[in-house]
Design an enzyme around this catalytic site. Structure first.
Site, short mmCIF file in Angstrom:
data_model
loop_
_atom_site.label_atom_id
_atom_site.label_comp_id
_atom_site.label_asym_id
_atom_site.label_seq_id
_atom_site.Cartn_x
_atom_site.Cartn_y
_atom_site.Cartn_z
N HIS A 166 -7.57 -2.53 -25.10
CA HIS A 166 -6.35 -2.23 -25.84
C HIS A 166 -6.16 -3.18 -27.02
O HIS A 166 -5.48 -2.84 -27.99
CB HIS A 166 -5.14 -2.32 -24.91
CG HIS A 166 -3.85 -1.90 -25.57
ND1 HIS A 166 -3.56 -0.58 -25.88
CD2 HIS A 166 -2.78 -2.63 -26.00
CE1 HIS A 166 -2.38 -0.52 -26.47
NE2 HIS A 166 -1.88 -1.74 -26.55
N ARG A 214 -6.84 -1.97 -30.55
CA ARG A 214 -5.74 -1.36 -31.30
C ARG A 214 -5.01 -2.44 -32.11
O ARG A 214 -4.64 -2.23 -33.27
CB ARG A 214 -4.78 -0.66 -30.35
CG ARG A 214 -3.51 -0.13 -30.97
CD ARG A 214 -2.76 0.72 -29.96
NE ARG A 214 -1.36 0.89 -30.25
CZ ARG A 214 -0.86 1.78 -31.11
NH1 ARG A 214 -1.67 2.58 -31.78
NH2 ARG A 214 0.44 1.88 -31.31
N TYR A 240 2.31 -7.12 -36.25
CA TYR A 240 1.00 -7.04 -36.87
C TYR A 240 1.02 -7.61 -38.29
O TYR A 240 0.04 -8.20 -38.73
CB TYR A 240 0.51 -5.58 -36.88
CG TYR A 240 0.43 -5.01 -35.50
CD1 TYR A 240 -0.35 -5.61 -34.51
CD2 TYR A 240 1.14 -3.87 -35.15
CE1 TYR A 240 -0.42 -5.09 -33.22
CE2 TYR A 240 1.08 -3.34 -33.87
CZ TYR A 240 0.30 -3.95 -32.93
OH TYR A 240 0.24 -3.44 -31.66
#
Length: 369
Positions: A311, A314, A346
């Site tokens: 994960h 991502r 992010y």
């Protein structure tokens, strides 16, 4: 009993936010009285009012002692709350688990009216601090249920008042894979899964989205992937459905340098027909997380990244997208987020990465001196 919607010649019924029906009437004493319980259907509420009216006409009516809402138990109300929610299967299972393991043992048999702020605070302090995410989720669920109870006028106020208890900081700092690490991981994966790794990273897709991709979801001419479904596993059952939110249904443009690889994957590993899975398991069904994990553990070890989860690819893709200067709205659209909070993480990570690059550049100078 005809009349306006909700109003009768005598008595009143209304639909509560929970979906249940509440009945009330004005008694001979001039006060308003509410039924001792809510009803699943309007016809049942009407029948109760008819019965009360007969008692009044016969002179047998007596005012109820205490409020009916005072008798509603948390367990019964929470079960009804969960049954009335339109939830994705995994979310429903998660809430059920939180109720059974963390909320009902303490509050299940208590009357809603008896659950005080002090009781909630004491319960919260008794929860396992080594599982902060589950503790925060349980508290948030308790608060949400009581928010509905307040809207239903079952309790006058919400007893959940522990500041910050419904949120938690990320327990693990995710370090995105470098391009060199990503190249090593991809090369170490079986050839039929190499495209999955690259799309997960460069497209920032979730595993459930990848595992349900089909040939018809790939637009080779336009270079994009259409995300319309996802697959989840709940209590051992494989369930295919729409993404959790409407934002999850999106088109993700594929970086052009991946297109030759993706076209080769379609030619070699995907069966004919638009419904053929892009990444089928050996039995032709959706790939499972456990089957993928066996391969990914070996690949990440080869890259010297035992901390990296699938994960986290991502996360890697999101940071790469943020590093291009993508706006918050653009990141939200690409990642399928409904709130800015996640996308902001992010952007912050990309800024941190830029600082690391600047420091590395300085080291080139200091290293030559």
């Amino acid at each position: 009993m005809a009349g306006k919607a909700g109003r009768r010649d005598w008595g009143f019924v209304r639909k509560l936010p929970s979906g249940r029906i509440q009945a009330s009437y004005q008694g001979p004493d001039g006060a308003r009285h509410t039924a001792p319980n809510t009803f699943g259907a309007r016809i049942d509420a009407d029948a109760w009012l008819v019965g009360v009216r007969k008692q009044i006409d016969k002179g047998e009516w007596k005012p109820a002692t205490g409020r009916a809402d005072d008798e509603i138990r948390f367990g019964a109300y929470a079960d009804a709350w969960l049954a009335g929610r339109d939830l994705k299967p995994r979310t429903r299972a998660h809430y059920r688990s939180l109720l059974d393991a963390r909320l009902l043992p303490t509050f299940g048999h208590q009357r809603l009216a008896d659950i005080s702020p002090a009781a909630v605070r004491l319960w919260h302090s008794s929860q396992d601090a080594t599982t902060p995410t589950m503790r925060a989720h349980a508290y948030a669920l308790l608060r949400t249920i009581f928010t509905m109870a307040v809207a239903d006028e079952v309790v006058p106020s919400n007893p959940c008042r522990v500041a910050g208890a419904g949120t938690t900081k990320r327990a693990k700092t995710i370090r995105p894979a470098t391009l060199a690490e990503l190249e090593t991981i991809t090369a170490a994966m079986p050839e039929r899964l190499q495209a999955m790794v690259l799309i997960a990273a460069w497209g920032a897709l979730r595993f459930g989205e990848l595992a349900e991709l089909r040939r018809g979801d790939i637009d080779v001419k336009r270079g994009l992937i259409r995300i319309r479904r996802g697959v989840v596993r709940v209590n051992g059952e494989v369930l295919v459905g729409t993404p959790k939110t409407t934002a999850g249904q999106r088109d993700v443009n594929i970086p052009p340098h991946l297109m030759p690889m993706l076209e080769e994957h379609l030619r070699l590993y995907v069966a004919p027909g638009k419904d053929a899975l892009l990444f089928p398991a050996t039995d032709g069904r959706n790939y499972s997380p456990s089957a993928l994990d066996w391969h990914f553990r070996r690949a990440r070890a080869a890259a010297g990244r035992p901390d990296l989860r699938f994960h986290d690819l991502r996360h890697t893709g999101a940071v790469l997208a943020a590093s291009t200067g993508a706006t918050l709205a653009e990141l939200m659209a690409r990642l399928g987020h409904t709130s800015p909070a996640a996308a902001l993480r992010y952007q912050h990570a990309a800024a941190d990465r830029d600082r690391a690059i600047a420091e590395a550049l300085s080291s080139l100078v200091t290293g030559r001196n």
